[in-house]
Design an enzyme around this catalytic site. Structure first.
Site, PDB file in Angstrom:
ATOM      1  N   GLY A   9       9.003   4.341  -2.075  1.00 16.19           N
ATOM      2  CA  GLY A   9       8.548   3.766  -3.346  1.00 16.19           C
ATOM      3  C   GLY A   9       9.647   3.828  -4.400  1.00 16.19           C
ATOM      4  O   GLY A   9       9.373   4.103  -5.569  1.00 16.19           O
ATOM      5  N   GLY A  12       9.366   1.506  -7.619  1.00 19.49           N
ATOM      6  CA  GLY A  12       8.145   1.544  -8.426  1.00 19.49           C
ATOM      7  C   GLY A  12       8.442   2.182  -9.776  1.00 19.49           C
ATOM      8  O   GLY A  12       9.590   2.455 -10.123  1.00 19.49           O
ATOM      9  N   GLN A  13       7.354   2.450 -10.507  1.00 13.17           N
ATOM     10  CA  GLN A  13       7.520   2.949 -11.879  1.00 13.17           C
ATOM     11  C   GLN A  13       8.272   4.294 -11.889  1.00 13.17           C
ATOM     12  O   GLN A  13       9.205   4.468 -12.673  1.00 13.17           O
ATOM     13  CB  GLN A  13       6.139   3.107 -12.530  1.00 13.17           C
ATOM     14  CG  GLN A  13       6.218   3.233 -14.035  1.00 13.17           C
ATOM     15  CD  GLN A  13       4.918   3.725 -14.661  1.00 13.17           C
ATOM     16  OE1 GLN A  13       3.966   4.077 -13.953  1.00 13.17           O
ATOM     17  NE2 GLN A  13       4.876   3.748 -15.972  1.00 13.17           N
ATOM     18  N   ARG A  37       8.739  -4.322  -0.010  1.00 13.37           N
ATOM     19  CA  ARG A  37       8.768  -5.761  -0.278  1.00 13.37           C
ATOM     20  C   ARG A  37       9.714  -6.108  -1.413  1.00 13.37           C
ATOM     21  O   ARG A  37      10.560  -6.963  -1.293  1.00 13.37           O
ATOM     22  CB  ARG A  37       7.370  -6.238  -0.635  1.00 13.37           C
ATOM     23  CG  ARG A  37       6.484  -6.239   0.567  1.00 13.37           C
ATOM     24  CD  ARG A  37       5.477  -7.369   0.531  1.00 13.37           C
ATOM     25  NE  ARG A  37       4.655  -7.293   1.706  1.00 13.37           N
ATOM     26  CZ  ARG A  37       3.522  -6.588   1.783  1.00 13.37           C
ATOM     27  NH1 ARG A  37       3.071  -5.930   0.735  1.00 13.37           N
ATOM     28  NH2 ARG A  37       2.823  -6.552   2.901  1.00 13.37           N
ATOM     29  N   ASP A  51       8.307   0.412   6.669  1.00 16.44           N
ATOM     30  CA  ASP A  51       6.896   0.596   6.341  1.00 16.44           C
ATOM     31  C   ASP A  51       6.546   2.072   6.536  1.00 16.44           C
ATOM     32  O   ASP A  51       6.666   2.591   7.654  1.00 16.44           O
ATOM     33  CB  ASP A  51       6.067  -0.296   7.281  1.00 16.44           C
ATOM     34  CG  ASP A  51       4.601  -0.323   6.896  1.00 16.44           C
ATOM     35  OD1 ASP A  51       4.126   0.645   6.271  1.00 16.44           O
ATOM     36  OD2 ASP A  51       3.928  -1.314   7.243  1.00 16.44           O
ATOM     37  N   TYR A 140      -8.870   5.610  -4.764  1.00 16.68           N
ATOM     38  CA  TYR A 140      -7.546   6.192  -5.071  1.00 16.68           C
ATOM     39  C   TYR A 140      -7.675   7.710  -5.238  1.00 16.68           C
ATOM     40  O   TYR A 140      -6.921   8.488  -4.637  1.00 16.68           O
ATOM     41  CB  TYR A 140      -7.033   5.537  -6.347  1.00 16.68           C
ATOM     42  CG  TYR A 140      -5.743   6.085  -6.915  1.00 16.68           C
ATOM     43  CD1 TYR A 140      -4.540   5.975  -6.208  1.00 16.68           C
ATOM     44  CD2 TYR A 140      -5.705   6.672  -8.183  1.00 16.68           C
ATOM     45  CE1 TYR A 140      -3.348   6.442  -6.754  1.00 16.68           C
ATOM     46  CE2 TYR A 140      -4.528   7.126  -8.733  1.00 16.68           C
ATOM     47  CZ  TYR A 140      -3.356   7.019  -8.017  1.00 16.68           C
ATOM     48  OH  TYR A 140      -2.179   7.470  -8.570  1.00 16.68           O
ATOM     49  N   LYS A 144      -6.177  10.830  -2.978  1.00 15.06           N
ATOM     50  CA  LYS A 144      -5.308  11.876  -3.547  1.00 15.06           C
ATOM     51  C   LYS A 144      -5.879  13.270  -3.260  1.00 15.06           C
ATOM     52  O   LYS A 144      -5.129  14.193  -2.960  1.00 15.06           O
ATOM     53  CB  LYS A 144      -5.106  11.652  -5.049  1.00 15.06           C
ATOM     54  CG  LYS A 144      -4.290  10.395  -5.386  1.00 15.06           C
ATOM     55  CD  LYS A 144      -2.867  10.457  -4.833  1.00 15.06           C
ATOM     56  CE  LYS A 144      -2.062   9.193  -5.118  1.00 15.06           C
ATOM     57  NZ  LYS A 144      -0.732   9.177  -4.492  1.00 15.06           N
TER      58      LYS A 144
HETATM   59  C1  AKB Z   1      -3.326   4.978 -12.347  1.00 11.36           C
HETATM   60  O1  AKB Z   1      -3.751   4.658 -13.457  1.00 11.36           O
HETATM   61  O2  AKB Z   1      -3.836   4.627 -11.272  1.00 11.36           O
HETATM   62  C2  AKB Z   1      -2.123   5.919 -12.286  1.00 11.36           C
HETATM   63  C3  AKB Z   1      -2.536   7.343 -12.217  1.00 11.36           C
HETATM   64  C4  AKB Z   1      -3.022   8.062 -13.413  1.00 11.36           C
HETATM   65  O3  AKB Z   1      -2.470   7.910 -11.169  1.00 11.36           O
HETATM   66  N1  AKB Z   1      -1.292   5.678 -13.430  1.00 11.36           N
END
Ligand code: AKB
Length: 314
Positions: A9, A12-13, A37, A51, A140, A144
């Site tokens: 990554g 990414g940010q 990508r 990948d 998400y 995590k």
């Molecule tokens: C999101 O908003 O999904 C992320 C995070 C807080 O993990 N920036």
């Protein structure tokens, strides 16, 4: 010790700011960016594409370079995860598992990015403790929590030196975030400068933990450079700096851009934001490895506006 570092990554940010810092510290030739990508044309450094869900491909990469450290940042964020739950699981959990397996077999130090998304509506909203109820409602957040438990398991069962941070919303000007719930706190700066107005997708009283990227990158390196005996958390450390409402951010930006107008039109991302804490207790990180943030809301806002104006003028 001579370090050879892999970053997933990398564009990414977080990666786009962490990679240059690692290159400065360890030499360009010792930091390998594993892109997927989106590869920026102007990237300077050692580059591979692949990948993170492909075990054979990853093993070949590790054989080629003999990595000593890995920063595994590749992840789907919260809002995009709700649109693609299967992909979120595949990248965030199956991808992590591959790195846990390879790193524990080869005794490689691993960093993995977790998030405040591990918390949910049953976690305390104020000063959320390091150890508390973790019942997230987003896929998400579920990936995590699963990842954190896997990290702890691999540490305890196989002795893997794995370290992790629960990042809050990250605010940065180099690379825009993609698909997160906290993205409004970055978008508002772009729109304020370009248009003088912004339609915010959470309500004005939404308050979330946030951090300027310089602090996030510094914290990440501090954690990875800490002595193993000082690391008492092998799930993921609460990592905090500031907390502010969307309205407070608007008002701070208006000190620099007086014409700014913000409308609040909450969408489905509000539902995720409502389940995340207002403030986080990160005293364990402060005690264990000396974490301390530098940027408050006024400094961060000033820096963001100055840097974005310079970037947009180019
Ligand atoms: C999101 O908003 O999904 C992320 C995070 C807080 O993990 N920036």
């Amino acid at each position: 010790m001579h370090e050879k570092i892999l970053v997933t990554g990398p564009f990414g940010q977080i990666g786009s700011e962490l990679v240059p810092k690692l290159q400065e510290r360890y030499g360009k030739e010792n930091v390998v960016a594993l892109g997927h990508r989106h590869i920026p044309d102007d990237f300077q450094g050692s580059l591979e594409t692949g990948d993170v869900r492909d075990m054979d491909e990853m093993k070949k990469l590790f054989d080629k370079y003999g990595f000593t450290q890995v920063y595994h940042l590749a992840s789907l964020l919260s809002a995009v995860g709700e649109k693609k739950p299967e992909l979120a699981w595949d990248v965030n959990v199956n991808g992590l598992k591959i790195f846990l397996d390879i790193c524990s077999e080869r005794n490689i130090k691993l960093f993995w990015a977790s998030s405040i998304a591990v918390f949910g509506p049953t976690s305390p909203m104020e000063n959320t403790p390091q150890h508390t109820i973790l019942e997230p409602t987003s896929i998400y957040g579920i990936t995590k929590v699963t990842g954190e438990l896997l990290c702890k398991y691999y540490h305890e069962r196989y002795g893997l030196d794995v370290r992790s941070l629960r990042y809050p919303g990250l605010i940065s000007w180099k690379e825009e975030p993609g698909g997160g719930t906290t993205d409004y706190a970055v978008e508002i700066f772009y729109e304020a400068i370009e248009e003088g107005k912004y339609t915010c997708f959470v309500s004005q009283e939404t308050k979330l933990p946030m951090m300027y990227m310089d602090d996030a990158v510094r914290g990440t390196l501090m954690l990875m450079e800490a002595e193993p005996d000082d690391i008492t958390i092998r799930m993921s450390y609460n990592h905090a700096a500031l907390s502010f409402t969307a309205k407070e951010l608007e008002e701070e930006i208006r000190k620099h851009i007086p014409e700014l107008r913000v409308d609040y039109v909450p969408d489905e991302r509000q539902n995720i934001a409502d389940t995340w804490p207002d403030t986080i207790d990160d005293s364990t990180a402060r005690k264990d490895w000396g974490w301390d943030h530098e940027f408050d809301l006024p400094n961060m806002t000033k820096e963001m506006i100055a840097n974005l104006k310079r970037k947009m003028a180019k």
